[in-house]
Write an enzyme that holds these catalytic residues in place. Structure first.
Site, PDB file in Angstrom:
ATOM      1  N   SER A  88       0.826  -1.206   0.000  1.00  0.00           N
ATOM      2  CA  SER A  88       0.000   0.000   0.000  1.00  0.00           C
ATOM      3  C   SER A  88       0.864   1.261   0.000  1.00  0.00           C
ATOM      4  O   SER A  88       1.650   1.454  -0.922  1.00  0.00           O
ATOM      5  CB  SER A  88      -0.962  -0.024   1.192  1.00  0.00           C
ATOM      6  OG  SER A  88      -1.974   0.935   1.026  1.00  0.00           O
ATOM      7  N   ASP A 127      -8.738  -2.655  -6.825  1.00  0.00           N
ATOM      8  CA  ASP A 127      -8.148  -2.475  -5.501  1.00  0.00           C
ATOM      9  C   ASP A 127      -9.172  -1.925  -4.507  1.00  0.00           C
ATOM     10  O   ASP A 127      -9.752  -0.856  -4.717  1.00  0.00           O
ATOM     11  CB  ASP A 127      -6.951  -1.528  -5.605  1.00  0.00           C
ATOM     12  CG  ASP A 127      -6.224  -1.385  -4.285  1.00  0.00           C
ATOM     13  OD1 ASP A 127      -5.323  -2.183  -4.023  1.00  0.00           O
ATOM     14  OD2 ASP A 127      -6.587  -0.470  -3.519  1.00  0.00           O
ATOM     15  N   HIS A 141      -6.758  -5.957  -1.341  1.00  0.00           N
ATOM     16  CA  HIS A 141      -5.744  -4.928  -1.143  1.00  0.00           C
ATOM     17  C   HIS A 141      -4.620  -5.524  -0.295  1.00  0.00           C
ATOM     18  O   HIS A 141      -4.862  -5.942   0.831  1.00  0.00           O
ATOM     19  CB  HIS A 141      -6.348  -3.715  -0.438  1.00  0.00           C
ATOM     20  CG  HIS A 141      -5.382  -2.580  -0.220  1.00  0.00           C
ATOM     21  ND1 HIS A 141      -4.944  -1.771  -1.254  1.00  0.00           N
ATOM     22  CD2 HIS A 141      -4.783  -2.112   0.889  1.00  0.00           C
ATOM     23  CE1 HIS A 141      -4.122  -0.847  -0.773  1.00  0.00           C
ATOM     24  NE2 HIS A 141      -4.002  -1.038   0.528  1.00  0.00           N
TER      25      HIS A 141
END
Length: 466
Positions: free
Chosen positions: A198, A294, A361
């Site tokens: 991330s 995502d 994610h």
């Protein structure tokens, strides 16, 4: 009530309780709530024998001005390598969103994302950080490091707010941490991999070539970005929610001077914080692991509450099975943007891709998505196998790109609680519930499981009282 009915009721109660505990978690977080919720979910799912690795503070960082937002020392978790991996290093950069204005940065100072005072003293090492060959076949015996994230700008800032005593020192934290790791043996590394998830995935892109320059030319160096391909996409209102957030990050933390000059020579600073404008210019071999849909970007970039004040997208962005055809088409357009963004990058034989059509994610740190019996697959290989093939050159031109939703049946899709508060979590910290699901698993929603448990408990207690 017979004893057999009692035992059956007790068994059902236990199953429901375990199911709800494993599938749903609450997270009191800010803009990084998706990453934190996934992290908490992983802790619920992990086996009790998972390695817990202690936090180490970088003692020499303070004198270099390499401090967290609140001025405390930065930290990391290191699990030493052994055997054939004793001279190999894997650096995992922690994620957790960004702070994009004075208010959110002030709040972040009081959390583990801005102060080592609030960081966990130990962390579980799972997925790509696991020390077990059956869970992490290629990197289990490497020196594995998780560098904690406490600057709010993907380890990129170098300024401070004098009036509020907020330190934007991500770049200095990066440098101090690398010096520490080099002194601990990384300078003799035979092989090294810089990775991140991330906001940490974005950081691995921003720092990839720097990482290469730190190590001898004889060291095999590559970089991995997991869920770091944030796109400068149009949201459901026609606006640019993520661009506005990134512009705030770049402005409040004064990132202009530290961004790639190759990019800033022809684009504005905010554009040069977007990976799509950076990845093709990275010289070091890079692997992009991303979902085409995502979950974080759907929640915070495509359909945040500020872009959807009427809540039309609330159910859809929480559970893709609740989307209508036009909403799915919007996601397909986003996937097309992702394909376009990696087109130039993919032309290099040294680069690798794994883009699956899941609503998820971060897939490297979670054991169920990294390397498990039912992990997501592309071309018959799981994420860990594909990354390993790329890193060790076991196969050529690794570009695994999924067909469009709904073709992939191996996904571990994330489903959010539709009752979560409709506040823009990129600004204000709010709680969120999240579950992980695939075609092969099902759990009751938390409130139903709790109700079932309560009813069964009442029945059992009533029976025992007779």
């Amino acid at each position: 009530m017979t004893r057999s009915v009692l035992l059956l009721s007790l068994l059902l109660w236990i199953v429901c309780s375990l199911c709800s505990a494993a599938a749903f978690v609450r997270s009191g977080s800010s803009d990084g709530d998706t990453e934190i919720a996934i992290s908490l979910l992983e802790k619920k799912l992990m086996a009790p024998e998972v390695a817990m690795v202690p936090l180490t503070l970088i003692q020499g960082a303070g004198s270099k001005g390499a401090v967290c937002l609140d001025g405390t020392l930065p930290g990391y978790h290191l699990d030493r390598g052994s055997g054939s991996g004793a001279n190999n290093w894997l650096i995992q950069l922690e994620g957790g969103g960004w702070c994009n204005n004075h208010r959110t940065c002030v709040y972040r100072k009081t959390s583990r994302r801005g102060s080592s005072n609030f960081m966990e003293k130990t962390l579980p090492f799972t997925g790509i950080l696991s020390n077990k060959p059956l869970e992490n076949p290629d990197f289990f015996n490497w020196n594995r490091v998780k560098l904690r994230y406490c600057d709010g700008a993907s380890f990129a800032g170098d300024s401070q707010d004098e009036s509020s005593q907020i330190f934007y020192r991500g770049q200095r934290i990066w440098q101090a941490a690398m010096e520490e790791f080099l002194s601990l043996g990384m300078k003799q590394a035979n092989q090294a991999l810089l990775s991140g998830c991330s906001a940490g995935g974005l950081a691995s892109i921003l720092h990839c070539d720097e990482f290469r320059e730190l190590l001898p030319s004889s060291t095999k160096v590559k970089c991995l970005s997991d869920a770091g391909m944030f796109l400068d996409a149009v949201d459901v209102s026609g606006g640019h929610s993520l661009r506005n957030m990134f512009q705030g990050v770049v402005t409040v933390q004064n990132l202009q001077k530290g961004l790639s000059s190759t990019c800033t020579n022809h684009l504005d600073p905010t554009s040069c914080f977007f990976p799509q404008n950076l990845v093709s210019d990275i010289k070091t071999p890079m692997f992009l692991l991303n979902t085409a849909y995502d979950s974080w970007q759907i929640q915070e970039s495509l359909a945040p509450p500020t872009a959807d004040p009427g809540g039309i997208w609330k159910a859809c962005k929480s559970d893709h099975s609740q989307c209508n055809s036009s909403q799915i088409q919007f996601f397909q357009d986003f996937r097309n943007q992702m394909m376009y963004a990696v087109n130039s990058f993919s032309k290099s034989d040294q680069n690798g891709l794994f883009i699956n059509s899941c609503f998820a994610h971060c897939q490297t740190e979670r054991q169920d998505t990294w390397f498990a019996q039912d992990s997501p697959q592309l071309n018959g290989k799981r994420v860990a196998e594909t990354v390993g093939d790329w890193y060790f050159d076991r196969a050529k031109n690794i570009k695994a790109i999924d067909c469009a939703y709904p073709c992939d049946k191996t996904c571990h899709n994330l489903i959010f609680d539709v009752n979560q508060t409709g506040v823009d979590r990129s600004v204000d910290p709010k709680a969120a519930e999240i579950s992980s699901s695939s075609s092969s698993r099902f759990c009751f929603p938390l409130h139903r499981a709790s109700l079932v448990s309560l009813v069964l408990t009442t029945i059992i207690l009533g029976f025992l009282a007779q």
